[in-house]
Design an enzyme around this catalytic site. Structure first.
Site, PDB file in Angstrom:
ATOM      1  N   LYS A 116      78.887  54.427  48.603  1.00  0.00           N
ATOM      2  CA  LYS A 116      78.990  55.588  49.748  1.00  0.00           C
ATOM      3  C   LYS A 116      79.163  56.952  48.999  1.00  0.00           C
ATOM      4  CE  LYS A 116      79.867  52.691  53.591  1.00  0.00           C
ATOM      5  NZ  LYS A 116      79.561  51.332  52.981  1.00  0.00           N
ATOM      6  N   GLY A 165      82.854  47.382  58.053  1.00  0.00           N
ATOM      7  CA  GLY A 165      84.358  47.720  58.696  1.00  0.00           C
ATOM      8  C   GLY A 165      85.193  47.574  57.739  1.00  0.00           C
ATOM      9  N   LYS A 201      86.030  63.275  57.753  1.00  0.00           N
ATOM     10  CA  LYS A 201      86.604  63.610  59.268  1.00  0.00           C
ATOM     11  C   LYS A 201      86.100  62.403  60.015  1.00  0.00           C
ATOM     12  CE  LYS A 201      87.842  66.322  62.498  1.00  0.00           C
ATOM     13  NZ  LYS A 201      89.357  66.747  62.841  1.00  0.00           N
ATOM     14  N   HIS A 208      76.557  55.480  67.284  1.00  0.00           N
ATOM     15  CA  HIS A 208      75.940  55.071  66.100  1.00  0.00           C
ATOM     16  C   HIS A 208      74.324  54.895  66.175  1.00  0.00           C
ATOM     17  CE1 HIS A 208      76.019  52.067  62.682  1.00  0.00           C
ATOM     18  NE2 HIS A 208      74.856  52.268  62.662  1.00  0.00           N
ATOM     19  N   LYS A 237      77.287  44.772  65.518  1.00  0.00           N
ATOM     20  CA  LYS A 237      76.664  45.147  66.441  1.00  0.00           C
ATOM     21  C   LYS A 237      76.370  44.228  67.316  1.00  0.00           C
ATOM     22  CE  LYS A 237      74.411  48.357  63.215  1.00  0.00           C
ATOM     23  NZ  LYS A 237      73.161  48.320  62.260  1.00  0.00           N
ATOM     24  N   GLU A 275      71.832  55.483  58.384  1.00  0.00           N
ATOM     25  CA  GLU A 275      72.652  55.319  59.440  1.00  0.00           C
ATOM     26  C   GLU A 275      73.428  56.698  59.620  1.00  0.00           C
ATOM     27  OE1 GLU A 275      75.222  52.138  59.572  1.00  0.00           O
ATOM     28  OE2 GLU A 275      73.429  50.462  59.233  1.00  0.00           O
ATOM     29  N   GLU A 288      75.630  56.290  55.816  1.00  0.00           N
ATOM     30  CA  GLU A 288      75.082  55.327  54.619  1.00  0.00           C
ATOM     31  C   GLU A 288      73.665  54.775  54.796  1.00  0.00           C
ATOM     32  OE1 GLU A 288      77.256  51.498  54.956  1.00  0.00           O
ATOM     33  OE2 GLU A 288      77.376  51.555  57.177  1.00  0.00           O
ATOM     34  N   ARG A 292      67.889  47.219  52.807  1.00  0.00           N
ATOM     35  CA  ARG A 292      67.320  45.959  53.069  1.00  0.00           C
ATOM     36  C   ARG A 292      66.655  46.167  54.484  1.00  0.00           C
ATOM     37  NH1 ARG A 292      71.135  44.824  56.810  1.00  0.00           N
ATOM     38  NH2 ARG A 292      72.997  45.275  56.442  1.00  0.00           N
ATOM     39  N   ARG A 338      71.941  40.247  70.632  1.00  0.00           N
ATOM     40  CA  ARG A 338      72.220  39.297  69.648  1.00  0.00           C
ATOM     41  C   ARG A 338      72.880  38.186  70.289  1.00  0.00           C
ATOM     42  NH1 ARG A 338      73.876  42.018  63.968  1.00  0.00           N
ATOM     43  NH2 ARG A 338      72.703  43.900  64.037  1.00  0.00           N
TER      44      ARG A 338
END
Length: 447
Positions: A116, A165, A201, A208, A237, A275, A288, A292, A338
């Site tokens: 990252k 996360g 920050k 998102h 998600k 993202e 990030e 894929r 999902r």
């Protein structure tokens, strides 16, 4: 063009790739664990090879077994799907060493964008907005305290090699910063074998938003617009939709073009998801890149009419992009729920077990991606997602009505699933009125 592709994955994504291969006239090879021997995706492949017992470490994460299966079946390429080895640069390198094309980015791109801190540097070089924060990994507590005071609390401590996360801590004052650094570094070391962390920050109450993009080896890059993935629990998600219902058209154009610039700056090839966080003022900040194809890629397929898996395969085969940016149009609204084998009333705990009753919804504007059938058994060894329910309609209101109807039709028993939770979410006034952020489920929902 490839003549035979091995899919180094299982479940609905394996079936998704098999279908794309069939339509392209390419033979497919499925790999399966002993627990998946009777899975439907295995039956639909042209060839199938058992690669080990149920445990992922001994099967779907077993690089030696997968490469052996690829060599035995004489494949040209391997598609990793998502999860398992999809973002494993070492696996991509081994494929190359064995003369097998990895359908994804180069190992070098995977490494630099998977870090990252390096990804942030690339974004800055591409003039993509980033969240204010450290220029690299934090080297001392003193540096962390100085930076946190400079950019202002709250801040978030993140693992450089993090994801899902893990290795993340939100800090609201000096007193908690030291403990957050220690905890994040420890968690990052355990999860990623890399304890480097950085500080950003913390954007309060963001959405998102992510851009689906694709680049070839000829310098071409296109985007397939953005998805809103703000409905999450524990950074995972649950519901995604395209386009983002609150983003302004001028912001959309800037956001999507920023994603393309970043991929070109990284010399990236194949599919990627860039993202961002979107604040209440429609400002966006890069966070990030997922190197894929993603679970929610069908949302983008529905609103653009483009087959992303086919595009991946064609680009990996060395062909230029078969579609230009002008040809990719945004059409209507698509939403994905999902369907996980989880019990929402028990903090979304996994709920493996037999499926005695299984009925899949249909009708106009409904798409279901699953590998299950009545009589199957949900294994505790794998991810709890068992299906994806998608709808596509001309507008969001109609899409929500269709989704509600389809969720009510979807029957899976006796195991617990997230279907009741999804119904509750899409009926919630905050979701209906586009007044949500990434903390919506924790702050406003009870199951």
């Amino acid at each position: 063009m490839f003549s035979r592709i091995l899919i180094a994955n299982r479940g609905e994504v394996a079936l998704r790739v098999i279908r794309a291969c069939k339509e392209l006239g390419i033979e497919s090879v499925a790999v399966f664990s002993e627990a998946d021997r009777n899975a439907s995706y295995v039956k639909f492949a042209d060839h199938a090879v058992c690669i080990g017992p149920a445990q992922p470490a001994k099967s779907y994460l077993n690089v030696q077994a997968i490469i052996s299966a690829a060599e035995i079946t004489d494949v040209d390429a391997i598609h990793p799907g998502y999860g398992f080895l999809a973002e494993n640069a070492e696996f991509a390198e081994i494929c190359a060493d064995c003369g097998i094309t990895f359908i994804g980015p180069s190992p070098e791109s995977m490494k630099q964008l998977g870090d990252k801190v390096k990804a942030r540097e690339i974004a800055l070089n591409a003039e993509v907005p980033v969240v204010p924060g450290s220029d690299g990994a934090i080297e001392s507590e003193a540096q962390a305290f100085e930076l946190a005071r400079e950019i202002g609390f709250p801040v978030i401590v993140k693992a450089s090699a993090g994801g899902g996360g893990r290795g993340m801590r939100v800090v609201h004052n000096d007193l908690n910063l030291k403990n957050a650094l220690t905890a994040a570094k420890s968690e990052a070391e355990i999860a990623f074998k890399n304890d480097e962390v950085y500080i950003e920050k913390f954007i309060e109450r963001p959405r998102h938003v992510e851009v689906q993009a694709l680049a070839d080896t000829y310098g071409n890059a296109v985007h397939f617009y953005e998805r809103d993935c703000s409905v999450q629990r524990r950074h995972q998600k649950l519901i995604e939709e395209a386009p983002c219902p609150v983003i302004m058209p001028e912001t959309r154009e800037k956001l999507c073009e920023a994603a393309k610039r970043l991929l070109k700056e990284a010399n990236y090839h194949n599919a990627a998801t860039v993202e961002f966080l979107l604040d209440k003022d429609n400002n966006f900040y890069f966070i990030e890149v997922n190197t894929r194809i993603q679970v929610e890629h069908p949302v983008s397929e529905l609103v653009t009419g483009q087959d992303l898996i086919k595009h991946q395969i064609l680009v990996a085969a060395g062909l230029p992009l078969s579609v230009s940016q002008d040809e990719i149009k945004l059409n209507g609204c698509a939403i994905e729920c999902r369907i996980n084998a989880e019990n929402p009333e028990m903090n979304f705990a996994p709920c493996p077990g037999p499926i005695d009753d299984f009925f899949v919804p249909g009708g106009f504007g409904v798409r279901v991606e699953t590998f299950l059938k009545q009589g199957d058994f949900i294994s505790p060894n794998y991810d709890s997602m068992i299906a994806k329910l998608l709808v596509h309609q001309p507008d969001r209101e109609t899409a929500l009505a269709t989704m509600k109807r389809a969720l009510q039709e979807f029957q899976i028993s006796p195991i617990k699933t997230t279907i009741p939770a999804s119904l509750k979410i899409i009926d919630h006034p905050s979701y209906r009125n586009n007044q949500i952020d990434t903390g919506f489920l924790e702050s406003e929902m009870e199951f």
